[in-house]
Design a protein around this motif. Structure first.
Motif, mmCIF file in Angstrom:
data_model
loop_
_atom_site.group_PDB
_atom_site.id
_atom_site.type_symbol
_atom_site.label_atom_id
_atom_site.label_comp_id
_atom_site.label_asym_id
_atom_site.label_seq_id
_atom_site.Cartn_x
_atom_site.Cartn_y
_atom_site.Cartn_z
ATOM 1 N N UNK A 166 -38.333 39.779 -66.367
ATOM 2 C CA UNK A 166 -36.914 39.611 -66.670
ATOM 3 C C UNK A 166 -36.704 39.347 -68.157
ATOM 4 N N UNK A 167 -37.492 38.440 -68.714
ATOM 5 C CA UNK A 167 -37.330 38.073 -70.121
ATOM 6 C C UNK A 167 -37.661 39.237 -71.044
ATOM 7 N N UNK A 168 -38.682 40.000 -70.704
ATOM 8 C CA UNK A 168 -39.043 41.146 -71.537
ATOM 9 C C UNK A 168 -37.951 42.211 -71.512
ATOM 10 N N UNK A 218 -34.949 23.610 -57.112
ATOM 11 C CA UNK A 218 -36.419 23.643 -57.163
ATOM 12 C C UNK A 218 -36.948 25.007 -57.581
ATOM 13 N N UNK A 219 -36.123 26.056 -57.462
ATOM 14 C CA UNK A 219 -36.526 27.378 -57.937
ATOM 15 C C UNK A 219 -35.674 27.843 -59.126
ATOM 16 N N UNK A 220 -34.397 27.521 -59.137
ATOM 17 C CA UNK A 220 -33.545 27.955 -60.251
ATOM 18 C C UNK A 220 -33.955 27.286 -61.558
ATOM 19 N N UNK A 221 -34.313 26.001 -61.508
ATOM 20 C CA UNK A 221 -34.697 25.292 -62.734
ATOM 21 C C UNK A 221 -35.982 25.861 -63.335
ATOM 22 N N UNK A 222 -37.079 25.931 -62.575
ATOM 23 C CA UNK A 222 -38.293 26.465 -63.199
ATOM 24 C C UNK A 222 -38.156 27.924 -63.608
ATOM 25 N N UNK A 223 -37.417 28.720 -62.813
ATOM 26 C CA UNK A 223 -37.257 30.118 -63.213
ATOM 27 C C UNK A 223 -36.468 30.216 -64.511
ATOM 28 N N UNK A 224 -35.352 29.502 -64.589
ATOM 29 C CA UNK A 224 -34.545 29.556 -65.797
ATOM 30 C C UNK A 224 -35.301 29.089 -67.032
ATOM 31 N N UNK A 225 -36.124 28.064 -66.870
ATOM 32 C CA UNK A 225 -36.908 27.562 -68.001
ATOM 33 C C UNK A 225 -38.004 28.542 -68.397
ATOM 34 N N UNK A 226 -38.664 29.148 -67.409
ATOM 35 C CA UNK A 226 -39.674 30.165 -67.729
ATOM 36 C C UNK A 226 -39.027 31.365 -68.411
ATOM 37 N N UNK A 278 -38.438 34.571 -73.030
ATOM 38 C CA UNK A 278 -37.483 35.276 -73.874
ATOM 39 C C UNK A 278 -37.695 34.920 -75.338
ATOM 40 N N UNK A 279 -37.976 33.675 -75.613
ATOM 41 C CA UNK A 279 -38.217 33.282 -76.992
ATOM 42 C C UNK A 279 -39.464 33.958 -77.540
ATOM 43 N N UNK A 280 -40.445 34.192 -76.661
ATOM 44 C CA UNK A 280 -41.616 34.947 -77.074
ATOM 45 C C UNK A 280 -41.273 36.402 -77.338
#
Length: 354
Positions: free
Chosen positions: A190-192, A287-295, A300-302
C-alpha cells in the motif's frame, strides 16, 4: 440470493455520482449541520480551555490516531487530534468491527462511492482511491460498499474534518484482521503504491496527504460486552486506575516517539493473543487499524525518502466515565449508544505524529 451481496466486487463500476447517503450511527455522531455546529460550540464553551492547554503541536501532522466513540463521551479529544490534520486528502484507516463475522481477513476494504453525505453537504472521495486500487495486488483488497455501510468507525471523524474544511477529500479504508507478517506485506505494498502516486503528482506528506487512524482504547468492564468480559483488574475504582495505567503503558511503549516495526509489533503483542491474532488480549478495537496505519506511515516515509521521520506525541487521554459528558440529548436525536459506568467504560487516546 442475499448472501451474494457480501461477495467481493471484481471491479469498480459507478455512475457519474455515487452517493453514500446513509450512516451506520446517527445517535452517537452528528450528521446534521445544526448538530455539528452545536457540538463544536459546546466543546469550545465547556472544554475549550482544556483543549487549548492540551494543544501542544504547532505544525500539521502526517498521521493522527483519533477516537470514534459517542461525541458526548469523547468531546474535545476529537478536535484535539483532528485539528492537526491540514491535508487536502485524508486517508482514514477504520476499524472493521464485523470483519470476523463476515469472514473477511487479510485485506483492506474500500468503497466505490464518489461522495459521502456529511453534515455540511456532500464530501468528495478522493480520486486517488481508484488510482491506489488499480495498482494494489488484487489479493490485498476488496471493494465492498455493503461492508463500508455497515461500519461506523470512519463516520466519527468526518464531521470534524468537514467542519474545519468544507473542501476536504478523503478515502475510507477498513482494515480487516491480519497477523503481523501479513500486515507488513499489505502495508508495504500500500505504501509503495501511494508513495509512487504522490511522487508522480508532487504531493507532500502531511501537507497534501495525511492519515487518520480510527481507534478506541481499552474497552473495560464485565457488563454489556456480550459474552466477553474485560475485567482483568476488577471493576472497582482500583481496577479502573490499573486499566488506565495499562493503556498508558501501551501508549508510551508503542505510540510515542519514532515509529518502528519493532514498536508496532509490540503493540500487537499487547492487544491480541500471539498464538491467535483474532482474539483480544487487551481490548483496543483498533488492534488492526492502529498497527496497519503506523506501518503504512513508516513504509511511506521510506518510499518518499523522508529525512525527518514522524514521531508520536500523546495529545490527550480520557475515559467515558472520567470526563463530564458533553450535552447532546437535545440535538435532534443524538445521545449515547452504550452505558458508561465502572462495569462498562471505554478509554480514548488522541495521538499525533509529525
Amino acid at each position: 440470493m442475499e448472501s451474494n451481496k457480501l461477495k467481493p466486487e471484481s471491479k469498480i463500476t459507478q455512475p457519474k455520482e455515487h452517493l453514500r447517503n446513509s450512516l451506520a450511527d446517527v445517535v452517537g455522531f452528528a450528521h446534521l449541520k445544526s448538530q455539528m455546529d452545536a457540538v463544536m460550540s459546546r466543546i469550545s464553551e465547556k472544554q475549550g480551555e482544556l483543549l487549548k492547554q492540551k494543544s501542544v503541536l504547532t505544525e500539521s501532522c502526517r498521521t493522527v490516531i483519533s477516537p470514534h466513540d459517542d461525541y458526548t463521551y469523547v468531546g474535545y479529544l476529537y478536535p484535539l487530534a483532528l485539528q492537526n490534520v491540514k491535508a487536502k486528502t485524508v486517508i482514514l484507516f477504520g476499524v472493521f468491527h464485523k470483519a470476523l463475522a463476515l469472514k473477511m481477513e487479510d485485506k483492506l476494504v474500500f468503497d466505490s462511492f464518489t461522495h459521502w453525505l456529511g453534515p455540511y453537504g456532500k464530501m468528495k472521495v478522493s480520486p486517488l482511491r481508484d488510482e491506489i486500487i488499480a495498482r494494489l495486488p488484487k489479493d490485498h483488497y476488496e471493494v465492498n460498499d455493503i461492508f463500508q455501510k455497515l461500519e461506523w468507525s470512519v463516520e466519527a471523524q468526518l464531521p470534524f474534518l468537514q467542519y474545519a474544511d468544507r473542501e476536504v477529500e478523503f478515502i475510507s479504508i477498513l482494515v480487516s484482521p491480519m497477523a503481523f507478517t501479513k500486515m507488513k506485506e499489505v502495508a508495504k505494498s500500500f505504501a509503495e503504491v501511494l508513495g509512487g502516486i504522490m511522487q508522480e503528482k508532487n504531493l507532500e506528506w502531511g501537507k497534501d496527504v495525511a492519515f487518520v487512524i480510527s481507534n478506541d482504547a481499552t474497552h473495560y468492564g464485565d457488563e454489556d460486552w456480550g459474552v466477553t468480559k474485560f475485567d482483568r483488574y476488577g471493576v472497582d475504582e482500583k481496577g479502573k486506575k490499573l486499566a488506565v495505567e495499562h493503556d498508558h503503558e501501551i501508549i508510551k511503549n508503542c505510540l510515542e516517539g519514532e515509529i518502528t516495526e519493532k514498536k508496532v509489533e509490540q503493540f500487537m503483542k499487547y492487544v491480541v493473543e500471539e498464538e491467535n491474532h483474532r482474539v483480544y488480549k487487551w481490548a483496543w478495537c483498533g488492534r488492526f487499524s492502529v498497527p496497519f496505519g503506523l506501518l503504512a506511515s513508516f513504509y511511506l516515509e521510506g518510499a518518499l525518502n523522508v529525512k525527518k521521520k514522524s514521531e508520536g506525541v500523546l495529545l490527550g487521554y480520557g475515559t467515558s466515565i472520567d470526563q463530564e459528558p458533553l450535552p447532546v440529548e437535545d440535538l435532534d436525536g443524538m445521545g449515547t449508544t452504550a452505558p458508561a459506568n465502572l462495569r462498562h467504560w471505554v478509554g480514548y487516546a488522541s495521538v499525533g505524529f509529525r
